[in-house]
Design a protein around this motif. Structure first.
Motif, PDB file in Angstrom:
ATOM      1  N   GLY A  38     -18.185 -45.684 -36.057  1.00  8.26           N
ATOM      2  CA  GLY A  38     -17.075 -45.105 -35.298  1.00  8.26           C
ATOM      3  C   GLY A  38     -15.752 -45.802 -35.499  1.00  8.26           C
ATOM      4  N   VAL A  39     -15.748 -46.906 -36.248  1.00  7.68           N
ATOM      5  CA  VAL A  39     -14.494 -47.658 -36.407  1.00  7.68           C
ATOM      6  C   VAL A  39     -14.174 -47.961 -37.871  1.00  7.68           C
ATOM      7  CG1 VAL A  39     -14.513 -48.666 -34.091  1.00  7.68           C
ATOM      8  CG2 VAL A  39     -15.704 -49.848 -35.957  1.00  7.68           C
ATOM      9  N   GLY A  40     -14.778 -47.203 -38.769  1.00  7.29           N
ATOM     10  CA  GLY A  40     -14.402 -47.333 -40.182  1.00  7.29           C
ATOM     11  C   GLY A  40     -14.931 -48.562 -40.893  1.00  7.29           C
ATOM     12  N   THR A  41     -16.001 -49.169 -40.393  1.00  3.88           N
ATOM     13  CA  THR A  41     -16.499 -50.383 -41.046  1.00  3.88           C
ATOM     14  C   THR A  41     -17.765 -50.184 -41.867  1.00  3.88           C
ATOM     15  OG1 THR A  41     -17.721 -50.994 -39.058  1.00  3.88           O
ATOM     16  CG2 THR A  41     -15.539 -51.958 -39.327  1.00  3.88           C
ATOM     17  N   CYS A  42     -18.416 -49.017 -41.787  1.00  3.84           N
ATOM     18  CA  CYS A  42     -19.724 -48.896 -42.456  1.00  3.84           C
ATOM     19  C   CYS A  42     -19.779 -47.841 -43.552  1.00  3.84           C
ATOM     20  CB  CYS A  42     -20.835 -48.658 -41.435  1.00  3.84           C
ATOM     21  SG  CYS A  42     -20.962 -46.962 -40.833  1.00  3.84           S
ATOM     22  N   GLY A  43     -18.896 -46.858 -43.516  1.00  2.84           N
ATOM     23  CA  GLY A  43     -18.840 -45.880 -44.607  1.00  2.84           C
ATOM     24  C   GLY A  43     -19.832 -44.730 -44.507  1.00  2.84           C
ATOM     25  N   SER A  44     -20.625 -44.653 -43.453  1.00  2.00           N
ATOM     26  CA  SER A  44     -21.600 -43.559 -43.331  1.00  2.00           C
ATOM     27  C   SER A  44     -20.928 -42.193 -43.228  1.00  2.00           C
ATOM     28  CB  SER A  44     -22.470 -43.749 -42.086  1.00  2.00           C
ATOM     29  OG  SER A  44     -23.209 -44.933 -42.173  1.00  2.00           O
ATOM     30  N   CYS A  45     -19.672 -42.182 -42.793  1.00  2.00           N
ATOM     31  CA  CYS A  45     -18.990 -40.927 -42.471  1.00  2.00           C
ATOM     32  C   CYS A  45     -18.025 -40.480 -43.551  1.00  2.00           C
ATOM     33  CB  CYS A  45     -18.211 -41.114 -41.174  1.00  2.00           C
ATOM     34  SG  CYS A  45     -16.822 -42.256 -41.387  1.00  2.00           S
ATOM     35  N   VAL A  47     -16.054 -38.695 -46.332  1.00  2.00           N
ATOM     36  CA  VAL A  47     -15.955 -37.365 -46.930  1.00  2.00           C
ATOM     37  C   VAL A  47     -14.759 -37.400 -47.879  1.00  2.00           C
ATOM     38  CG1 VAL A  47     -16.929 -36.200 -44.907  1.00  2.00           C
ATOM     39  CG2 VAL A  47     -14.447 -36.432 -45.108  1.00  2.00           C
ATOM     40  N   LEU A  48     -14.608 -36.350 -48.671  1.00  2.00           N
ATOM     41  CA  LEU A  48     -13.456 -36.264 -49.559  1.00  2.00           C
ATOM     42  C   LEU A  48     -12.359 -35.446 -48.900  1.00  2.00           C
ATOM     43  CD1 LEU A  48     -15.096 -35.498 -53.038  1.00  2.00           C
ATOM     44  CD2 LEU A  48     -14.277 -37.706 -52.179  1.00  2.00           C
ATOM     45  N   SER A  49     -11.143 -35.964 -49.013  1.00  2.00           N
ATOM     46  CA  SER A  49      -9.963 -35.196 -48.648  1.00  2.00           C
ATOM     47  C   SER A  49      -9.167 -35.096 -49.934  1.00  2.00           C
ATOM     48  CB  SER A  49      -9.190 -35.934 -47.556  1.00  2.00           C
ATOM     49  OG  SER A  49      -7.952 -35.292 -47.347  1.00  2.00           O
ATOM     50  N   GLY A  50      -9.236 -33.940 -50.591  1.00  2.00           N
ATOM     51  CA  GLY A  50      -8.716 -33.858 -51.952  1.00  2.00           C
ATOM     52  C   GLY A  50      -9.556 -34.766 -52.832  1.00  2.00           C
ATOM     53  N   ASN A  51      -8.888 -35.670 -53.547  1.00  2.00           N
ATOM     54  CA  ASN A  51      -9.625 -36.601 -54.408  1.00  2.00           C
ATOM     55  C   ASN A  51      -9.891 -37.937 -53.733  1.00  2.00           C
ATOM     56  OD1 ASN A  51      -9.606 -34.737 -56.393  1.00  2.00           O
ATOM     57  ND2 ASN A  51      -8.073 -35.756 -57.690  1.00  2.00           N
ATOM     58  N   GLU A  52      -9.561 -38.017 -52.477  1.00  2.00           N
ATOM     59  CA  GLU A  52      -9.579 -39.305 -51.800  1.00  2.00           C
ATOM     60  C   GLU A  52     -10.793 -39.413 -50.860  1.00  2.00           C
ATOM     61  OE1 GLU A  52      -6.640 -41.779 -48.773  1.00  2.00           O
ATOM     62  OE2 GLU A  52      -6.075 -39.758 -49.428  1.00  2.00           O
ATOM     63  N   ALA A  53     -11.457 -40.587 -50.867  1.00  2.00           N
ATOM     64  CA  ALA A  53     -12.538 -40.820 -49.913  1.00  2.00           C
ATOM     65  C   ALA A  53     -11.914 -41.240 -48.589  1.00  2.00           C
ATOM     66  CB  ALA A  53     -13.459 -41.923 -50.421  1.00  2.00           C
ATOM     67  N   ILE A  54     -12.236 -40.516 -47.519  1.00  2.00           N
ATOM     68  CA  ILE A  54     -11.693 -40.906 -46.215  1.00  2.00           C
ATOM     69  C   ILE A  54     -12.831 -41.136 -45.232  1.00  2.00           C
ATOM     70  CG2 ILE A  54      -9.489 -39.708 -46.521  1.00  2.00           C
ATOM     71  CD1 ILE A  54     -10.643 -37.562 -44.514  1.00  2.00           C
ATOM     72  N   ARG A  55     -12.567 -41.983 -44.255  1.00  2.00           N
ATOM     73  CA  ARG A  55     -13.547 -42.272 -43.208  1.00  2.00           C
ATOM     74  C   ARG A  55     -13.327 -41.267 -42.086  1.00  2.00           C
ATOM     75  NH1 ARG A  55     -15.917 -47.333 -44.407  1.00  2.00           N
ATOM     76  NH2 ARG A  55     -15.513 -47.244 -46.615  1.00  2.00           N
ATOM     77  N   SER A  56     -14.215 -40.289 -42.002  1.00  2.00           N
ATOM     78  CA  SER A  56     -13.982 -39.185 -41.065  1.00  2.00           C
ATOM     79  C   SER A  56     -14.058 -39.649 -39.611  1.00  2.00           C
ATOM     80  CB  SER A  56     -14.964 -38.041 -41.326  1.00  2.00           C
ATOM     81  OG  SER A  56     -16.288 -38.438 -41.077  1.00  2.00           O
ATOM     82  N   CYS A  57     -14.710 -40.805 -39.353  1.00  2.00           N
ATOM     83  CA  CYS A  57     -14.811 -41.272 -37.959  1.00  2.00           C
ATOM     84  C   CYS A  57     -13.485 -41.784 -37.439  1.00  2.00           C
ATOM     85  CB  CYS A  57     -15.883 -42.351 -37.814  1.00  2.00           C
ATOM     86  SG  CYS A  57     -15.390 -43.990 -38.375  1.00  2.00           S
ATOM     87  N   SER A  58     -12.583 -42.158 -38.370  1.00  2.00           N
ATOM     88  CA  SER A  58     -11.301 -42.736 -37.951  1.00  2.00           C
ATOM     89  C   SER A  58     -10.124 -41.905 -38.430  1.00  2.00           C
ATOM     90  CB  SER A  58     -11.142 -44.161 -38.494  1.00  2.00           C
ATOM     91  OG  SER A  58     -12.369 -44.809 -38.578  1.00  2.00           O
ATOM     92  N   THR A  59     -10.384 -40.673 -38.828  1.00  2.00           N
ATOM     93  CA  THR A  59      -9.307 -39.786 -39.286  1.00  2.00           C
ATOM     94  C   THR A  59      -9.122 -38.656 -38.279  1.00  2.00           C
ATOM     95  OG1 THR A  59      -9.972 -40.245 -41.568  1.00  2.00           O
ATOM     96  CG2 THR A  59      -8.511 -38.353 -41.205  1.00  2.00           C
ATOM     97  N   PRO A  60      -7.956 -38.606 -37.605  1.00  2.00           N
ATOM     98  CA  PRO A  60      -7.742 -37.502 -36.665  1.00  2.00           C
ATOM     99  C   PRO A  60      -7.788 -36.170 -37.412  1.00  2.00           C
ATOM    100  CG  PRO A  60      -6.022 -39.184 -36.440  1.00  2.00           C
ATOM    101  CD  PRO A  60      -6.812 -39.531 -37.660  1.00  2.00           C
ATOM    102  N   VAL A  61      -8.372 -35.188 -36.778  1.00  2.00           N
ATOM    103  CA  VAL A  61      -8.541 -33.900 -37.444  1.00  2.00           C
ATOM    104  C   VAL A  61      -7.177 -33.322 -37.837  1.00  2.00           C
ATOM    105  CG1 VAL A  61      -8.605 -32.587 -35.274  1.00  2.00           C
ATOM    106  CG2 VAL A  61      -9.727 -31.664 -37.309  1.00  2.00           C
ATOM    107  N   SER A  62      -6.124 -33.660 -37.068  1.00  2.00           N
ATOM    108  CA  SER A  62      -4.796 -33.120 -37.373  1.00  2.00           C
ATOM    109  C   SER A  62      -4.306 -33.574 -38.745  1.00  2.00           C
ATOM    110  CB  SER A  62      -3.796 -33.533 -36.286  1.00  2.00           C
ATOM    111  OG  SER A  62      -3.816 -34.930 -36.131  1.00  2.00           O
ATOM    112  N   ASP A  63      -4.792 -34.746 -39.218  1.00  2.00           N
ATOM    113  CA  ASP A  63      -4.406 -35.225 -40.553  1.00  2.00           C
ATOM    114  C   ASP A  63      -5.019 -34.377 -41.664  1.00  2.00           C
ATOM    115  OD1 ASP A  63      -3.172 -37.217 -39.214  1.00  2.00           O
ATOM    116  OD2 ASP A  63      -4.231 -38.881 -40.186  1.00  2.00           O
ATOM    117  N   CYS A  64      -5.978 -33.524 -41.313  1.00  2.00           N
ATOM    118  CA  CYS A  64      -6.727 -32.793 -42.340  1.00  2.00           C
ATOM    119  C   CYS A  64      -6.297 -31.337 -42.432  1.00  2.00           C
ATOM    120  CB  CYS A  64      -8.220 -32.852 -42.038  1.00  2.00           C
ATOM    121  SG  CYS A  64      -8.818 -34.522 -41.760  1.00  2.00           S
ATOM    122  N   ALA A  65      -5.283 -30.969 -41.641  1.00  2.00           N
ATOM    123  CA  ALA A  65      -4.935 -29.552 -41.494  1.00  2.00           C
ATOM    124  C   ALA A  65      -4.608 -28.882 -42.831  1.00  2.00           C
ATOM    125  CB  ALA A  65      -3.772 -29.404 -40.529  1.00  2.00           C
ATOM    126  N   ASP A  66      -3.883 -29.572 -43.692  1.00  2.00           N
ATOM    127  CA  ASP A  66      -3.495 -28.925 -44.954  1.00  2.00           C
ATOM    128  C   ASP A  66      -4.279 -29.492 -46.143  1.00  2.00           C
ATOM    129  OD1 ASP A  66      -2.427 -31.369 -44.628  1.00  2.00           O
ATOM    130  OD2 ASP A  66      -0.422 -30.885 -45.371  1.00  2.00           O
TER     131      ASP A  66
END
Lengths: 148, 784
Positions: A38-45, A47-66
């Motif tokens: 839940g805090v971006g330390t383990c990598g279980s979450c 996902v790809l955002s474009g070509n970038e690996a992001i930690r979905s547990c610490s990424t607000p959904v609003s950052d993913c809108a586009d």
């Protein structure tokens, strides 16, 4: 808001600060992306955002809108992504819980470094914990995927 | 290869079959004990059988699939792969015919407790018998069909063939006939000669791999029940604290939060999604009755252990040299990747549960008692476990989920946060070990005394050698911090002490540590040692700064050992270069799974030896996540070589066998490399340098104070360069991983002081690099 996940558009009505992880899991029912810390330390979450690996547990959904989000469920339709083929060939998982995050991190790695060295893998995959200790098999599988 | 592991699908299918049989005037023969079962009969229009079910472990279907039931939990150890391997091998089935389904919790399977490295070895004979029974009946069915003797038929890759002819029938084609046959007695069933096994010899990759890498695999936390709500809990801030009063005004203002429920020692927040539930917990204002442990800390616990060491007994009179040493190990949390969770759907007189557990029958009785039903009315679906390591023997998550579901009146998925997982579970107990042994004039051991004092159940055991006059003494100190089984249980502490101390004896006797062990080892340990000696090139010298260490052990009916090679650089950073693991498992059921277990044991062994620990302050664990409770990352994973010996005659457990010898082999290697004997884990507390001044590696201009530090570390630079620059501070741990980084504009003049708040860092030795342009200043600091 509109969310594009695995090439499908979803209209989701959630608070803008809600982490993408919980939108995927609890709202869209895409449970392949895992909750580990839940805090971006383990990598279980991861996902790809474009070509970038992001930690979905610490990424607000609003950052993913586009963005175009890809989860483990969308990596390929038929298990033909080179990483999936390599993971099958090596038989990487033990419990398997961290593996979707490992594979998505590896997918981002191969997009930027198509033929990674051990050092590249160790550096780029260092934020993904595997409690079962499959690290050496992960390294082996990434090399196989890079060649294939 | 495998059927959807969503158990509810399987359950529905079974009910469907039962439903048809009840309405179609068919005969249903119940399955009472594992080997008295026979087919479910369907006397419908065609008077045909759908499947052949010789026992509770397998069903052969007309489409030539074999559905194997796995009664043990899958934790990553491979139960769901090993179970069908055994049955397919005994049946002479084609591997692709086999699918696996997960058993519900049910006493008809005997114990389903998946702990103590038992699932493979305890089920081997039962599953072999189940497969052999099915094969025998299929052969009888073919022989009767063809009107020839059974001895003229044999099974081969999914067919029964006429040995001397060309006729063959697939298993599926024989279902109708086989289903009418009586189940033979055990003495009429001949198990295969192990040399004829094809799947057990080579093993198989995990059967769920395809589901795992496509996101389809269902863990406990992936259960979805229509109408389900999500719960998180406010846990006690000290062990033993209870809820006094609380204010949930701010919690209820969070979008998605539905309600809060108070229990004696936790508060549940129920919400539309897990995130809202977690946020709701954060927003609660709780007055806790802190209980009697609110001031308890690690120093007090350690003192309670050392106070009980006392004076060790005397050694025999032929002792020429007495050697004594004291070892200590910390509490360890399990921290499985999947946080503890459970989903409960109470439906009046019936309750359905989805959970990742090592203890499905324990969940069944826990939930039954929590919701007020009999166990028979609680259906437990055992989903995949995202790691367990002993943590999922506990049913605390299921108990809370059941309590909350009963109060809430809706299906509930309750999930622990990672902080809950690390602070409110149970631990491998901390322990202190005082050892004393004697050597006679010729260097032989005269006697061995080991007193262990544990912050939990004591469990000193003898080293795996022939040693005279062994005395094992046990005691416990403060035990209020919850403790329980952790991978390899007491061997995790005891073998570290025993195998470190044997090394100290070898060195005191002036004998090579591996040869010293060989001189006191029994046959099978000797075989392991000789294999380690060969595979590690034990006698080949290593470069300066590098060293090798060995440790061996017998447990869970097997034998294992490691040689670890390390390099300690001149600053005291450690690199594990290579680990050689050897195990003698007797007879290997699935060598691929064994290799994986041995690799996992190496990572767990190195992590717990080097960096992982739980410490206690104010009655609760200080650590709260993976940044403070640390585990090895991929870059720390050394080269590994795994050698599986099969001396035959037994089948050992493997999940824990490979853990205990990693930490002593590592510490023995460190001693061999640099002459420093580490007797206290984790190793990160001990500076691995003999030269504390170390002008070569550490800069005069850089002062770090206080040193050791607690939370704040001051950095002062004694340089007179006043030109503006960018300063970059990096802090590395003993493995060289960056654990802190900060950049800022400044200059190097005037003895600038930077105050760093490092309270997030675990205790241990750290290396500070301050760089400015091409200048680098290095230092070392120890966090208490």
């Amino acid at each position: 808001m509109n969310l594009n996940v695995n090439n499908t558009n979803y209209e989701v009505n959630v608070p803008s600060e809600m982490p993408l992880l919980w939108v995927l899991r609890d709202v869209l029912g895409l449970t392949g992306t895992k909750f580990g810390c839940g805090v971006g330390t383990c990598g279980s979450c991861v996902v790809l955002s474009g070509n970038e690996a992001i930690r979905s547990c610490s990424t607000p959904v609003s950052d993913c809108a586009d963005k175009k989000i890809v989860t483990i469920e969308g990596l390929s339709n038929d298990m033909t992504h080179p990483l999936q083929i390599a993971w099958m060939q090596v038989g990487v998982p033990q419990c398997g819980y961290c593996q979707s995050g490992q594979i998505m991190s590896a997918a981002a790695l191969l997009m930027t470094i198509p033929k990674p060295t051990d050092e590249d893998i160790d550096r780029e995959m260092s934020s993904n914990i595997c409690r079962c200790g499959t690290y050496n098999k992960i390294r082996e599988a990434i090399h196989i995927a890079a060649i294939g | 290869m495998k059927e959807n592991n969503n158990n509810s699908t399987n359950f529905a299918r079974r009910e469907f079959i039962l439903g048809i049989s009840a309405t179609s005037a068919g005969v249903l023969i119940g399955l009472v004990n594992p080997f008295s079962g026979t087919a479910k009969l369907f006397a419908g229009d065609e008077k045909k059988f759908l499947e052949f079910i010789p026992n509770i472990w397998l069903e052969v279907k007309k489409d030539n699939t074999i559905v194997v039931t796995c009664s043990y939990s899958e934790l990553g150890q491979g139960a769901r792969t090993t179970t069908p391997i055994i049955i397919a091998d005994e049946m002479d089935a084609e591997w692709e015919m086999v699918k696996v389904v997960q058993a519900l919790a049910d006493t008809k399977y005997d114990s389903q407790s998946t702990a103590g490295s038992t699932s493979g070895r305890s089920s081997l004979n039962t599953l072999r018998q189940a497969g052999a029974t099915a094969r025998t009946m299929l052969i009888t069915a073919a022989a009767q069909t063809w009107g020839i003797a059974e001895s003229a038929c044999k099974a081969q890759l999914g067919y029964i063939i006429e040995t001397a002819g060309s006729r063959k029938l697939s298993f599926g084609e024989l279902v109708d006939k086989a289903a009418t046959l009586p189940v033979p007695n055990a003495n009429q069933v001949k198990q295969k000669d192990p040399k004829d096994f094809i799947y057990m010899t080579k093993g198989k990759h995990p059967i769920d791999t395809a589901d795992i890498i496509t996101g389809k695999a269902k863990y406990g936390i992936d259960a979805i029940v229509p109408g389900m709500k999500y719960a998180a809990v406010a846990m006690p801030p000290a062990i033993g604290a209870s809820v006094s009063t609380y204010d949930d005004t701010q919690t209820k203002a969070i979008p998605g939060v539905i309600k809060t429920i108070k229990f004696s020692n936790y508060i549940a927040v129920i919400a539309d999604n897990t995130y809202a539930a977690f946020m709701g917990v954060e927003a609660l204002k709780v007055n806790w009755n802190m209980g009697s442990n609110a001031n308890l800390n690690s120093a007090q616990i350690t003192k309670s252990l050392t106070d009980k060491i006392g004076t060790l007994p005397s050694l025999p009179t032929n002792t020429a040299k007495t050697i004594e040493a004291q070892y200590s190990v910390p509490y360890l949390a399990h921290a499985p990747m999947e946080p503890m969770n459970c989903t409960v759907h109470l439906q009046g007189s019936k309750c359905e549960v989805w959970v990742s557990t090592q203890n499905s029958q324990g969940v069944q009785s826990t939930v039954a008692s929590a919701v007020g039903l009999s166990s028979a009315n609680v259906i437990v679906h055992t989903n995949l476990s995202g790691g367990a390591f002993g943590r999922r023997n506990g049913t605390d998550d299921a108990q809370k989920a059941a309590q909350v579901a009963k109060q809430a009146g809706v299906p509930i998925q309750l999930v622990y946060s990672r902080k809950d997982d690390i602070r409110n579970g149970y631990y491998r107990p901390a322990s202190i070990h005082a050892l004393k042994a004697g050597l006679d004039a010729s260097g032989k051991i005269t006697g061995w005394i080991h007193k262990g004092v544990f912050a939990g159940s004591p469990g000193v055991s003898s080293p795996s050698y022939s040693i005279p006059n062994i005395q094992n003494l046990n005691d416990s100190g403060i035990t209020v911090i919850p403790t329980g089984a952790w991978r390899s249980v007491s061997a995790s502490q005891v073998v570290f002490a025993n195998e470190s101390f044997i090394d100290e004896l070898a060195i005191a006797a002036g004998i090579d540590p591996l040869d010293f062990r060989l001189s006191i080892a029994g046959t099978r340990i000797k075989t392991v040692l000789n294999e380690l000696k060969l595979r590690s090139d034990w006698t080949k010298p290593l470069p300066k700064g590098s060293g090798r260490g060995v440790a061996v052990f017998s447990g869970w009916s097997g034998y294992a050992g490691h040689v670890v090679e390390v390099t300690i650089d001149s600053a005291g950073k450690i690199k594990v270069d290579r680990v050689i693991a050897v195990c003698d498992v007797g007879f290997a059921i699935n060598p691929i799974a064994i290799e994986s277990q041995m690799m996992g044991n190496v990572i767990d062994g190195l992590s717990t030896a080097l960096i992982a620990e739980i410490t206690i302050d104010k009655g609760i664990a200080v650590q709260s996540g993976y940044s403070s409770y640390k585990w090895l990352r991929i870059g720390d994973s050394p080269k590994m070589e795994i050698y599986i010996l099969q001396s035959g005659g037994f089948t050992s457990g493997v999940g824990e066998l490979g853990f205990p010898t990693v930490s002593p082999a590592l510490c023995n290697a460190i001693y061999n490399a640099c002459g420093i004997r580490v007797r206290s884990l984790p190793i990160s507390h001990t500076p691995l340098v003999t030269d504390v001044e170390d002008k070569e590696n550490f800069s005069n201009e850089l002062s770090l104070y206080p040193n050791p530090f607690t939370d704040e570390l001051n950095i002062r630079i004694g340089s007179d360069d006043g030109s503006p620059t960018f300063l970059n501070i990096e802090i590395h741990d003993i493995l060289g991983s960056t654990v802190f980084q900060r950049s800022f504009a400044g200059n190097l003049s005037g003895g600038i002081i930077h105050k760093l708040n490092l309270n997030e860092l675990a205790s241990g030795v750290y290396f500070v690099n301050l760089s400015a342009g091409n200048k680098i200043f290095k230092g070392r600091a120890i966090k208490k």
